[in-house]
Design a protein around this motif. Sequence first.
Motif, PDB file in Angstrom:
ATOM      1  N   ALA A 195       1.808   2.101  -3.616  1.00 15.50           N
ATOM      2  CA  ALA A 195       0.709   2.675  -4.339  1.00 15.50           C
ATOM      3  C   ALA A 195       0.117   4.087  -3.946  1.00 15.50           C
ATOM      4  O   ALA A 195      -0.178   4.922  -4.544  1.00 15.50           O
ATOM      5  CB  ALA A 195      -0.487   1.808  -3.817  1.00 15.50           C
ATOM      6  N   ALA A 196       0.164   4.350  -2.444  1.00 12.99           N
ATOM      7  CA  ALA A 196      -0.129   5.568  -1.987  1.00 12.99           C
ATOM      8  C   ALA A 196       0.928   6.873  -2.381  1.00 12.99           C
ATOM      9  O   ALA A 196       0.563   7.758  -2.686  1.00 12.99           O
ATOM     10  CB  ALA A 196      -0.114   5.426  -0.367  1.00 12.99           C
ATOM     11  N   VAL A 207       0.777  -1.237  -0.103  1.00  5.04           N
ATOM     12  CA  VAL A 207      -0.208   0.038  -0.097  1.00  5.04           C
ATOM     13  C   VAL A 207       1.075   1.207   0.042  1.00  5.04           C
ATOM     14  O   VAL A 207       0.141   2.364  -0.459  1.00  5.04           O
ATOM     15  CB  VAL A 207      -1.040   0.036   1.300  1.00  5.04           C
ATOM     16  CG1 VAL A 207      -2.064  -1.131   0.935  1.00  5.04           C
ATOM     17  CG2 VAL A 207      -0.300  -0.090   2.477  1.00  5.04           C
ATOM     18  N   GLU A 225      -6.238  -5.635  -0.285  1.00 10.58           N
ATOM     19  CA  GLU A 225      -5.724  -5.848  -1.551  1.00 10.58           C
ATOM     20  C   GLU A 225      -4.264  -6.251  -1.828  1.00 10.58           C
ATOM     21  O   GLU A 225      -3.711  -7.058  -2.602  1.00 10.58           O
ATOM     22  CB  GLU A 225      -6.047  -4.732  -2.403  1.00 10.58           C
ATOM     23  CG  GLU A 225      -7.403  -4.533  -2.421  1.00 10.58           C
ATOM     24  CD  GLU A 225      -7.617  -2.797  -2.999  1.00 10.58           C
ATOM     25  OE1 GLU A 225      -8.893  -2.691  -3.658  1.00 10.58           O
ATOM     26  OE2 GLU A 225      -6.820  -2.102  -3.010  1.00 10.58           O
ATOM     27  N   GLY A 241      -0.183   7.789  -5.740  1.00 11.42           N
ATOM     28  CA  GLY A 241      -1.734   8.235  -5.829  1.00 11.42           C
ATOM     29  C   GLY A 241      -2.580   7.300  -6.188  1.00 11.42           C
ATOM     30  O   GLY A 241      -3.806   7.485  -6.591  1.00 11.42           O
ATOM     31  N   VAL A 242      -2.361   5.795  -5.996  1.00  7.37           N
ATOM     32  CA  VAL A 242      -3.344   4.853  -6.447  1.00  7.37           C
ATOM     33  C   VAL A 242      -3.760   4.183  -5.153  1.00  7.37           C
ATOM     34  O   VAL A 242      -3.050   3.926  -4.202  1.00  7.37           O
ATOM     35  CB  VAL A 242      -2.496   3.632  -7.185  1.00  7.37           C
ATOM     36  CG1 VAL A 242      -3.674   2.407  -7.415  1.00  7.37           C
ATOM     37  CG2 VAL A 242      -1.975   4.246  -8.433  1.00  7.37           C
ATOM     38  N   PRO A 243      -5.106   4.493  -4.883  1.00  7.68           N
ATOM     39  CA  PRO A 243      -5.848   3.942  -3.730  1.00  7.68           C
ATOM     40  C   PRO A 243      -5.544   2.165  -3.475  1.00  7.68           C
ATOM     41  O   PRO A 243      -5.869   1.616  -4.580  1.00  7.68           O
ATOM     42  CB  PRO A 243      -7.118   4.371  -3.891  1.00  7.68           C
ATOM     43  CG  PRO A 243      -7.425   4.551  -5.078  1.00  7.68           C
ATOM     44  CD  PRO A 243      -6.159   4.878  -5.760  1.00  7.68           C
ATOM     45  N   MET A 244      -5.125   1.924  -2.505  1.00  8.66           N
ATOM     46  CA  MET A 244      -4.928   0.525  -2.325  1.00  8.66           C
ATOM     47  C   MET A 244      -5.369  -0.055  -0.909  1.00  8.66           C
ATOM     48  O   MET A 244      -4.911   0.655   0.095  1.00  8.66           O
ATOM     49  CB  MET A 244      -3.711  -0.174  -2.671  1.00  8.66           C
ATOM     50  CG  MET A 244      -3.478  -1.495  -2.634  1.00  8.66           C
ATOM     51  SD  MET A 244      -1.590  -2.012  -2.819  1.00  8.66           S
ATOM     52  CE  MET A 244      -2.153  -3.078  -4.312  1.00  8.66           C
ATOM     53  N   LYS A 245      -6.117  -0.814  -0.587  1.00  8.62           N
ATOM     54  CA  LYS A 245      -6.193  -1.301   0.846  1.00  8.62           C
ATOM     55  C   LYS A 245      -5.378  -2.501   1.059  1.00  8.62           C
ATOM     56  O   LYS A 245      -4.618  -3.052   0.387  1.00  8.62           O
ATOM     57  CB  LYS A 245      -7.593  -2.057   1.088  1.00  8.62           C
ATOM     58  CG  LYS A 245      -8.825  -1.033   0.594  1.00  8.62           C
ATOM     59  CD  LYS A 245     -10.312  -1.526   0.608  1.00  8.62           C
ATOM     60  CE  LYS A 245     -11.225  -0.964   0.191  1.00  8.62           C
ATOM     61  NZ  LYS A 245     -12.647  -1.444   0.403  1.00  8.62           N
TER      62      LYS A 245
END
Length: 135
Positions: free
Chosen positions: A53-54, A50, A64, A57-61
């Motif tokens: 990804a952050a 994550v 995931e 700028g890509v949202p990821m839980k």
Amino acid sequence: MIGLALIIPMIICGMVISSIGLSGGYTVFLVIGFAFNLFVLFIGTRISLVLPAAAIGVPMKISESWQATEGENMAIFKLALMLTAISSVVGLFTNAIALNTVGILLGQFFNGLLGLYSVSIITTLYGVLIEKRDL
């Protein structure tokens, strides 16, 4: 959030390790510390995708990230084992030479390199597992 999820088991294990280290000898202290560090690095690496990804700028839980690393348990375990071994050697080396300011600064330098190496691994895992890039 990732750090908060891992801090409670770290505190509990730290208390257990410190009590064993005081009564059971230094070797037991090192073995349990090594095993716990390996566990934390394995779990932390699986959920840490994550972070890159952050950064882009890509949202990821976290779930995931866990699912994306599902088929790579052995590779991630080997990475965590390698990082734990390197971290342990650096820690022992730092403790051996940390008698003066130069020793402390040298230890911080090696820990900084280890941090950069860890970030590189996490970024590479993100590229390979999420973005499907080749090594």
